[in-house]
Write an enzyme that holds these catalytic residues in place. Structure first.
Site, PDB file in Angstrom:
ATOM      1  N   GLU A  65      26.490  47.069  23.767  1.00  0.00           N
ATOM      2  CA  GLU A  65      26.007  48.315  24.371  1.00  0.00           C
ATOM      3  C   GLU A  65      26.067  49.478  23.395  1.00  0.00           C
ATOM      4  OE1 GLU A  65      27.683  47.431  28.864  1.00  0.00           O
ATOM      5  OE2 GLU A  65      29.062  48.061  27.310  1.00  0.00           O
ATOM      6  N   ASP A 236      32.364  45.814  34.812  1.00  0.00           N
ATOM      7  CA  ASP A 236      31.625  46.866  34.111  1.00  0.00           C
ATOM      8  C   ASP A 236      30.275  46.377  33.595  1.00  0.00           C
ATOM      9  OD1 ASP A 236      32.576  45.215  32.155  1.00  0.00           O
ATOM     10  OD2 ASP A 236      33.599  46.734  30.991  1.00  0.00           O
TER      11      ASP A 236
HETATM   12  P1  NAD Z   1      41.105  40.637  27.634  1.00  0.00           P
HETATM   13  O1  NAD Z   1      40.219  39.442  27.552  1.00  0.00           O
HETATM   14  O2  NAD Z   1      41.982  40.960  26.483  1.00  0.00           O
HETATM   15  O3  NAD Z   1      42.040  40.517  28.945  1.00  0.00           O
HETATM   16  C1  NAD Z   1      41.546  40.123  30.184  1.00  0.00           C
HETATM   17  C2  NAD Z   1      42.656  39.360  30.918  1.00  0.00           C
HETATM   18  O4  NAD Z   1      42.177  39.057  32.255  1.00  0.00           O
HETATM   19  C3  NAD Z   1      43.026  38.039  30.262  1.00  0.00           C
HETATM   20  O5  NAD Z   1      44.409  38.025  29.951  1.00  0.00           O
HETATM   21  C4  NAD Z   1      42.656  36.992  31.323  1.00  0.00           C
HETATM   22  O6  NAD Z   1      43.543  35.880  31.344  1.00  0.00           O
HETATM   23  C5  NAD Z   1      42.740  37.802  32.605  1.00  0.00           C
HETATM   24  N1  NAD Z   1      41.991  37.259  33.739  1.00  0.00           N
HETATM   25  C6  NAD Z   1      40.735  36.725  33.759  1.00  0.00           C
HETATM   26  N2  NAD Z   1      40.416  36.339  35.015  1.00  0.00           N
HETATM   27  C7  NAD Z   1      41.497  36.652  35.802  1.00  0.00           C
HETATM   28  C8  NAD Z   1      41.764  36.507  37.187  1.00  0.00           C
HETATM   29  N3  NAD Z   1      40.868  35.967  38.008  1.00  0.00           N
HETATM   30  N4  NAD Z   1      42.968  36.936  37.659  1.00  0.00           N
HETATM   31  C9  NAD Z   1      43.893  37.492  36.828  1.00  0.00           C
HETATM   32  N5  NAD Z   1      43.680  37.652  35.490  1.00  0.00           N
HETATM   33  C10 NAD Z   1      42.504  37.243  34.993  1.00  0.00           C
HETATM   34  O7  NAD Z   1      40.134  41.879  27.976  1.00  0.00           O
HETATM   35  P2  NAD Z   1      40.469  43.432  27.884  1.00  0.00           P
HETATM   36  O8  NAD Z   1      40.051  43.973  26.545  1.00  0.00           O
HETATM   37  O9  NAD Z   1      41.835  43.675  28.377  1.00  0.00           O
HETATM   38  O10 NAD Z   1      39.385  43.992  28.926  1.00  0.00           O
HETATM   39  C11 NAD Z   1      39.547  43.715  30.299  1.00  0.00           C
HETATM   40  C12 NAD Z   1      38.291  44.108  31.034  1.00  0.00           C
HETATM   41  O11 NAD Z   1      38.139  45.524  31.012  1.00  0.00           O
HETATM   42  C13 NAD Z   1      37.015  43.537  30.425  1.00  0.00           C
HETATM   43  O12 NAD Z   1      36.199  43.065  31.474  1.00  0.00           O
HETATM   44  C14 NAD Z   1      36.375  44.711  29.727  1.00  0.00           C
HETATM   45  O13 NAD Z   1      34.965  44.603  29.671  1.00  0.00           O
HETATM   46  C15 NAD Z   1      36.816  45.850  30.638  1.00  0.00           C
HETATM   47  N6  NAD Z   1      36.857  47.164  29.995  1.00  0.00           N
HETATM   48  C16 NAD Z   1      36.459  48.225  30.752  1.00  0.00           C
HETATM   49  C17 NAD Z   1      36.525  49.493  30.211  1.00  0.00           C
HETATM   50  C18 NAD Z   1      36.121  50.668  31.049  1.00  0.00           C
HETATM   51  O14 NAD Z   1      35.965  51.762  30.519  1.00  0.00           O
HETATM   52  N7  NAD Z   1      35.997  50.513  32.343  1.00  0.00           N
HETATM   53  C19 NAD Z   1      36.965  49.683  28.891  1.00  0.00           C
HETATM   54  C20 NAD Z   1      37.416  48.586  28.171  1.00  0.00           C
HETATM   55  C21 NAD Z   1      37.358  47.324  28.740  1.00  0.00           C
END
Ligand code: NAD
Length: 351
Positions: A65, A236
């Site tokens: 993005e 997101d």
């Molecule tokens: P990451 O991959 O490091 O961590 C995600 C975690 O979620 C992993 O540890 C995984 O095991 C866990 N997980 C997956 N499915 C699950 C479930 N059903 N139940 C419990 N845990 C589960 O990712 P991250 O960098 O921490 O990002 C997390 C999310 O946040 C991503 O989807 C990312 O796109 C989003 N994000 C959003 C923003 C925002 O501004 N809203 C900013 C950054 C990241």
């Protein structure tokens, strides 16, 4: 002799290493608090910004993005990806870098890593929302999804809202263990849980930050009691949500920029005209945030360009007069601005 670029043509570049030095120089919790204030100050002048939903390029594995905005004086954009399968290959789900430019000349004035800065600004934005929406005296937070974003989310909530306990859950227990280990010494009581139900017990703030390229149901309706505040940051993208639709119907929903959130957020599950409140209106005191104790408030966070702009401007200010950046020779700067060709040809003699 090699031509030396003029100072104006040099762009300060903040590498990952220098961003980490800057975080430690300022102090992580102080920086989270500062960024909360910086994002809030820019949300309070929402109308001056150019706003557009981010430009997303989707693939089967993830999304790439571009997120631009401008306040008329400074222009900024972030490049960011989201690839939930990456961690299985030892890569990060989210990586990013960003740029600021002077609107007057169009010249870039900062290039920065933003993988770390995104984690900081996302945590600060969650804390800013919670400052206006969480129940008063919220002390217990549930953190569901204990990946890269999680510790930042928790520490911002500690610093800005004053939580003293966090209850962790991740479908991968190794992630929960990592998160608990990283929080040792933070002053928080850290409870490792084995189900989302156990994690949200007694929590006034529930943050979901899971990564999956599908519509998941991390929280179901019967799990969520009256009076809580939910930060849903993991949903997101189109087709990527975390909450059951029935929770949305019981909650008052707060968003960043509706044209983007309706495509990417939890509210993609609702009709396009479903009423939501824009967070900037709460910050300006034009709309109420939490107005009663039993209300369920939901910050349907997707991440908006203004948050990155605020974070980049903060970094630009903080690196001034320090050695936390390198000058990058990324702008061609011929002595005669119309003689770009001549400059290239002279470089052949010099090389
Ligand atoms: P990451 O991959 O490091 O961590 C995600 C975690 O979620 C992993 O540890 C995984 O095991 C866990 N997980 C997956 N499915 C699950 C479930 N059903 N139940 C419990 N845990 C589960 O990712 P991250 O960098 O921490 O990002 C997390 C999310 O946040 C991503 O989807 C990312 O796109 C989003 N994000 C959003 C923003 C925002 O501004 N809203 C900013 C950054 C990241």
């Amino acid at each position: 002799m090699k031509p030396t670029p003029s100072r104006l043509a040099m762009v300060p570049f903040v590498s990952v290493e220098n961003m980490m030095r800057l975080v430690h120089h300022i102090g992580l919790e102080k920086m989270l608090a500062d960024l909360t204030d910086a994002v809030e100050a820019d949300f309070a002048r929402w109308q001056v910004f150019d706003k557009t939903p981010r430009l997303a390029s989707h693939s089967a594995q993830g999304v790439i993005e571009l997120m631009p905005t401008s306040d008329g004086e400074v222009y900024g954009f972030k490049y960011v990806n989201g690839h939930p399968k990456n961690t299985r290959e030892g890569l990060q789900t989210v990586t990013a870098f960003g740029l600021l430019a002077d609107v007057e000349t169009g010249y870039p004035v900062l290039l920065s890593e933003m993988t770390i800065l995104t984690a900081l600004r996302t945590a600060s934005t969650s804390a800013m929302a919670a400052r206006h929406l969480a129940p008063e005296n919220a002390r217990v937070m549930a953190m569901i999804g204990n990946g890269a974003q999680s510790e930042f989310q928790i520490l911002a909530m500690k610093q800005v809202v004053g939580i003293d306990t966090v209850r962790l859950y991740d479908s991968d227990p190794a992630a929960t263990e990592k998160c608990a280990r990283n929080l040792a010494g933070s002053g928080l009581e850290v409870v490792q849980c084995t189900s989302p139900e156990e994690a949200i017990e007694g929590a006034q703030i529930i943050t979901t930050s899971t990564a999956d390229k599908q519509c998941a149901t991390i929280l179901t309706d019967n799990m969520v009691g009256a009076g809580v505040h939910i930060n849903a940051i993991g949903g997101d993208c189109p087709g990527k949500t975390e909450l059951h639709r029935d929770i949305l119907l019981r909650a008052d929903i707060f968003v960043e920029y509706p044209p983007q959130t309706r495509i990417e957020g939890e509210i993609q599950q609702l009709p396009a005209d479903y009423p939501v409140t824009e967070l900037w209106q709460v910050i300006r005191g034009e709309k109420p945030g939490r107005s009663e104790a039993r209300q369920i408030t939901l910050f349907d966070s997707v991440g908006f360009a203004i948050e990155d702009f605020s974070a980049l401007r903060y970094v630009r200010e903080k690196i001034t007069g320090t050695d936390y950046y390198q000058d990058l020779d990324m702008l061609a700067d011929p002595d005669d601005p119309r003689d770009l060709f001549g400059m290239v040809m002279r470089a052949r003699q010099d090389s």
